[in-house]
Design a protein around this motif. Structure first.
Motif, short mmCIF file in Angstrom:
data_model
loop_
_atom_site.label_atom_id
_atom_site.label_comp_id
_atom_site.label_asym_id
_atom_site.label_seq_id
_atom_site.Cartn_x
_atom_site.Cartn_y
_atom_site.Cartn_z
N LEU A 158 -1.77 27.36 -41.48
CA LEU A 158 -1.27 27.93 -42.56
C LEU A 158 -1.86 28.24 -44.00
CD1 LEU A 158 1.55 29.74 -43.26
CD2 LEU A 158 2.52 27.75 -43.90
N LYS A 159 -2.40 27.02 -44.50
CA LYS A 159 -2.89 26.58 -45.74
C LYS A 159 -1.90 27.26 -46.61
CE LYS A 159 -7.56 26.71 -44.01
NZ LYS A 159 -7.55 25.33 -43.85
N PRO A 160 -0.92 26.78 -47.17
CA PRO A 160 0.34 27.07 -48.02
C PRO A 160 -0.22 27.07 -49.26
CG PRO A 160 0.78 24.87 -47.37
CD PRO A 160 -0.19 25.23 -46.28
N LYS A 162 -3.59 16.20 -44.81
CA LYS A 162 -3.28 14.69 -45.45
C LYS A 162 -1.97 14.55 -45.82
CE LYS A 162 -8.08 14.85 -46.88
NZ LYS A 162 -9.09 14.64 -47.88
N THR A 163 -0.81 14.53 -45.05
CA THR A 163 0.52 14.72 -45.26
C THR A 163 1.26 13.12 -44.55
OG1 THR A 163 0.85 15.95 -43.43
CG2 THR A 163 0.74 16.99 -45.67
N ASP A 164 0.54 12.34 -44.40
CA ASP A 164 1.07 11.00 -43.78
C ASP A 164 1.97 10.69 -44.94
OD1 ASP A 164 0.22 10.21 -41.10
OD2 ASP A 164 -1.85 10.25 -42.03
N LEU A 196 3.54 13.22 -55.59
CA LEU A 196 3.37 11.91 -55.82
C LEU A 196 2.43 11.08 -54.94
CD1 LEU A 196 7.08 10.50 -55.69
CD2 LEU A 196 5.51 10.35 -57.84
N LYS A 197 2.12 11.48 -53.77
CA LYS A 197 0.97 10.90 -52.77
C LYS A 197 -0.40 11.50 -53.46
CE LYS A 197 -1.10 10.54 -48.58
NZ LYS A 197 -1.03 10.78 -46.97
N CYS A 198 -0.18 12.93 -54.12
CA CYS A 198 -1.43 13.43 -54.34
C CYS A 198 -2.06 12.66 -55.96
CB CYS A 198 -1.49 14.88 -54.81
SG CYS A 198 -2.89 15.79 -55.11
N HIS A 199 -0.98 12.57 -56.82
CA HIS A 199 -1.33 12.08 -58.11
C HIS A 199 -1.02 10.78 -58.44
CE1 HIS A 199 -2.41 16.14 -59.36
NE2 HIS A 199 -1.14 16.63 -59.05
N ASP A 208 -3.90 21.96 -51.61
CA ASP A 208 -5.07 21.81 -51.06
C ASP A 208 -4.87 20.45 -50.25
OD1 ASP A 208 -6.30 23.73 -52.07
OD2 ASP A 208 -7.39 22.81 -53.75
N MET A 209 -4.23 19.48 -50.69
CA MET A 209 -4.11 18.24 -49.76
C MET A 209 -3.12 18.68 -48.45
SD MET A 209 -2.01 14.83 -50.89
CE MET A 209 -0.25 15.52 -50.47
N ILE A 210 -2.18 19.39 -48.85
CA ILE A 210 -1.28 19.77 -47.75
C ILE A 210 -2.00 20.83 -46.71
CG2 ILE A 210 0.85 20.92 -46.95
CD1 ILE A 210 2.10 20.36 -49.65
N SER A 211 -2.75 21.54 -47.39
CA SER A 211 -3.50 22.59 -46.37
C SER A 211 -4.77 21.68 -45.59
CB SER A 211 -4.16 23.45 -47.11
OG SER A 211 -3.35 24.34 -47.95
#
Length: 715
Positions: A526-528, A507-509, A678-681, A501-504
């Motif tokens: 794409l919403k992987p 928010k991938t800085d 790691l960025k997400c959690h 969800d974060m990648i979609s």
């Protein structure tokens, strides 16, 4: 002094002498002394050289006795018939008395003569080009009166007739040229591997030790070693043994083991090596090739024997420790770094030539900027720029001065400009390296080869790439702050909805390979939902494959719209929604549809990737109709019509030009996912590690600071 190799021993001695000159005898220029020459003269033929040689120098000083003593000394070192006195004539006044003195020495000492011509360029008309190049090298302009300059334009490769015209009185010396050439029989051995041996524990052979390590590793990697897994392992090991690469795998396993045991972060894999279950079992890679359907033959092709290429990513900060270990293990004289040559690229060539011709900076800068900047590593030559840029062509055709500048730049473009150390390449040899290739010393004292990576590979020497990946340092530091063990990151859930969800959401800085503006936009579209989407995303977001992104997204969002030309294609293309994204899929298609062997399927993949038209058309016949003599069944024999088979083959050719190595995509997708996880959690720990890694880059520090604020992380 000119030294020519008469045989293999002479080549080895020359490599040694040149290496010693650069490493221990460098004083303004590389130098050796006569004592060293005495010890390593075997197999060498010596010539007394041009006006800069010792004997001509004595003769120009009218010190005939010293010239005679030196000639005696050289003859004594090299032995009868191995030292020749040179005569040259480039139209330089000093050469006439020197030639007379050399002839007198030859008569009095009974030494053979030879006529030569210094060749600093190929053709006479190249003299101007060489003069400009000399100005670039010395930082002077052609109008400088106080600069190094050749006295005449005779320093080119002259024909036999031209040399006879210069020396009508020296028939025997002319003939000695051919006699020397006929004596020189050095055969450089290409294609035969010269791998160091790995010292295995007592009671083992290299084969049995590799087998044991792999079986032990399989037990750690898999809960159950199924028949399928064991057969895959046995097949790979048999191929590795047959191709003679057992020691290669043990060497790589050993230094990766050292890195892991000493807390040095190692990447999950890189390149086609991730397709090997042997590499996975040994811990060389951390990607399960079975899970991601990766092909071993993309890495090692049993039908085309080439050296394996296992490139390894290490923690950026501690990579040198691994190289130091290899040096200690195999010996300082067996391990060296590899040289690389910087060349005169289009823009720089124009600027360098402009400075040498003393043209105004602004004038030259305007012309240089007409050359398009390189895109994705593809450089544009000056000739290509003239074809695609009408403004540059107008300048070239209307301004004589600009035409001269551009013409000269085109002649110099691509020539070596400087040497430097390859960023990652390390050579490991079974004997001291200088027995195979000459060495030199970099400005920082590091010993490097004088041959480039490509030549070393052709010589069959073991080249390894020890790459430093800053992201691994970030991951390791973030995990440490979060209290996560390194191995835990390989066992995190790779189907975490929050991460996807974060990648979609874009928010991938700071997320490896997913943080550029274009990639963020692609990911939001794409919403992987799975790792396969991350793999494909990394593979597609490049010039060329980008054209297929809409088709990929359409297939993902509307799977009912996917049409397969034949049923055999579905299991191969379903994971990528009907698109050919990977090179491995091309290999699978020709195997499944036309009955190719694994090895031959890789040869087809190579031909398509390199656009070898003749090979591709020959293979089209085999693919469609089969070839009994070569063991190819063909599509028609498998119930696929001629029309459909040709259509599939055409599509393969289109896709294969850009298709990506799936093994590499899988390995780097894991790194992308780990950073996203790691960025997400663990956003605080991850951003702290990230900020530390870019502390020397002000713009990135500012960028990531803003990102921290968006995440609500106190600064």
């Amino acid at each position: 002094l000119v030294l020519l190799c008469e045989n293999r021993k002479g080549y080895e001695n020359l490599c040694y002498l040149v290496s010693e000159a650069f490493i221990h005898g460098f004083y303004g220029k590389p130098r050796i002394d006569l004592q060293l020459l005495q010890q390593h003269h075997e197999g060498l033929i010596a010539l007394s050289a041009c006006l800069a040689g010792a004997i001509p120098q004595y003769l120009m000083e009218e010190d005939y006795d010293s010239a005679k003593e030196y000639a005696k000394k050289m003859s004594g070192i090299f032995g009868e018939g191995n030292f020749f006195l040179e005569m040259q004539d480039h139209g330089i006044p000093e050469q006439r008395p020197v030639n007379q003195g050399v002839q007198r020495l030859a008569r009095e000492l009974g030494l053979p003569l030879v006529v030569t011509n210094d060749a600093h360029y190929l053709r006479k008309e190249d003299a101007e080009m060489q003069d400009v190049l000399l100005c670039i090298q010395t930082g002077k302009t052609v109008d400088d009166t106080n600069r190094m300059k050749f006295q005449t334009q005779e320093f080119y490769l002259k024909s036999e007739d031209e040399m006879k015209a210069l020396f009508p009185y020296a028939q025997e010396a002319l003939e000695n040229t051919s006699k020397i050439a006929e004596r020189c029989h050095v055969e450089i051995e290409f294609g035969k591997y010269k791998l160091p041996k790995y010292d295995v524990p007592e009671g083992f052979t290299a084969d049995s030790y590799l087998q044991k390590l792999c079986q032990d590793g399989m037990k750690k990697r898999y809960e159950e070693i199924t028949t399928q897994l064991q057969e895959r392992l046995d097949y790979e090991l048999d191929t590795i043994r047959t191709m003679g690469f057992v020691d290669y795998f043990l060497i790589v396993w050993d230094f990766i083991r050292y890195a892991r045991e000493n807390g040095i972060s190692v990447g999950p894999g890189r390149g086609s090596a991730a397709g090997s279950i042997v590499a996975y079992s040994l811990g060389i890679t951390s990607i399960d090739p079975i899970k991601y359907d990766l092909l071993f033959e993309r890495f090692l092709n049993p039908e085309r024997v080439t050296m394996p290429d296992i490139d390894i990513d290490f923690c950026y900060e501690r990579r040198p420790e691994v190289i130091d270990y290899v040096v200690r293990k195999y010996g300082k004289d067996h391990v060296v770094q590899i040289v690389t040559f910087g060349t005169m690229a289009a823009r720089n060539a124009i600027r360098d030539v402009g400075r040498a011709l003393d043209l105004p900076y602004n004038y030259v800068d305007v012309i240089a900027k007409q050359i398009p900047m390189p895109k994705q590593g593809a450089k544009v030559t000056i000739k290509e720029a003239l074809q695609v840029n009408p403004e540059l062509r107008e300048i070239y055709e209307s301004d004589e001065q600009a035409k001269n500048l551009i013409d000269m730049s085109m002649r110099l473009e691509g020539l070596p400009r400087h040497t430097s150390m390859h960023a990652a390449g390390v050579l490991i040899s079974p004997k001291p390296v200088d027995e195979y290739v000459p060495l030199s010393k970099a400005s920082d004292g590091t010993i490097t080869t004088q041959y480039t990576m490509t030549v070393l590979e052709e010589l069959g020497l073991l080249k390894m790439d020890f790459l430093g990946l800053r992201t691994l340092t970030v991951i390791q530091n973030a995990a440490k702050m979060a209290g996560i063990e390194d191995d835990t990151l390989l066992n995190i859930p790779f189907d975490d909805k929050e991460v996807f969800d974060m990648i979609s959401a874009g928010k991938t800085d700071g997320v490896f390979q997913l943080e550029s503006g274009g990639m963020k936009s692609f990911m939001t579209e794409l919403k992987p939902e799975c790792m396969e989407d991350i793999l494909a995303g990394n593979a597609l977001y490049r010039p060329g494959p980008m054209d297929f992104i809409p088709q990929y997204i359409e297939g993902k969002n509307n799977r009912d719209s996917i049409v397969y030309d034949c049923p055999q294609l579905e299991p191969i293309l379903a994971p990528t929604y009907g698109c050919i994204v990977y090179q491995e899929q091309v290999m699978q298609i020709v195997r499944s549809l036309a009955g190719y062997s694994f090895g031959r399927s890789d040869l087809v993949r190579r031909a398509m990737a390199k656009k070898k038209e003749k090979v591709m058309e020959a293979e089209r016949q085999n693919f469609v109709y089969g070839n009994k003599a070569e063991g190819v069944k063909g599509c028609i024999a498998n119930g696929i019509s001629e029309e459909v088979a040709n259509k599939i083959y055409n599509e393969m050719i289109d896709f294969a030009k850009y298709a990506f190595n799936k093994s590499h995509a899988a390995a780097y997708a894991v790194v992308s996912y780990q950073t996203a996880y790691l960025k997400c959690h663990y956003p605080i720990e991850f951003m702290a590690a990230l900020m530390t890694s870019v502390r020397d880059n002000t713009s990135k520090v500012i960028h990531y600071t803003m990102n921290c604020k968006e995440l609500g992380i106190p600064m």
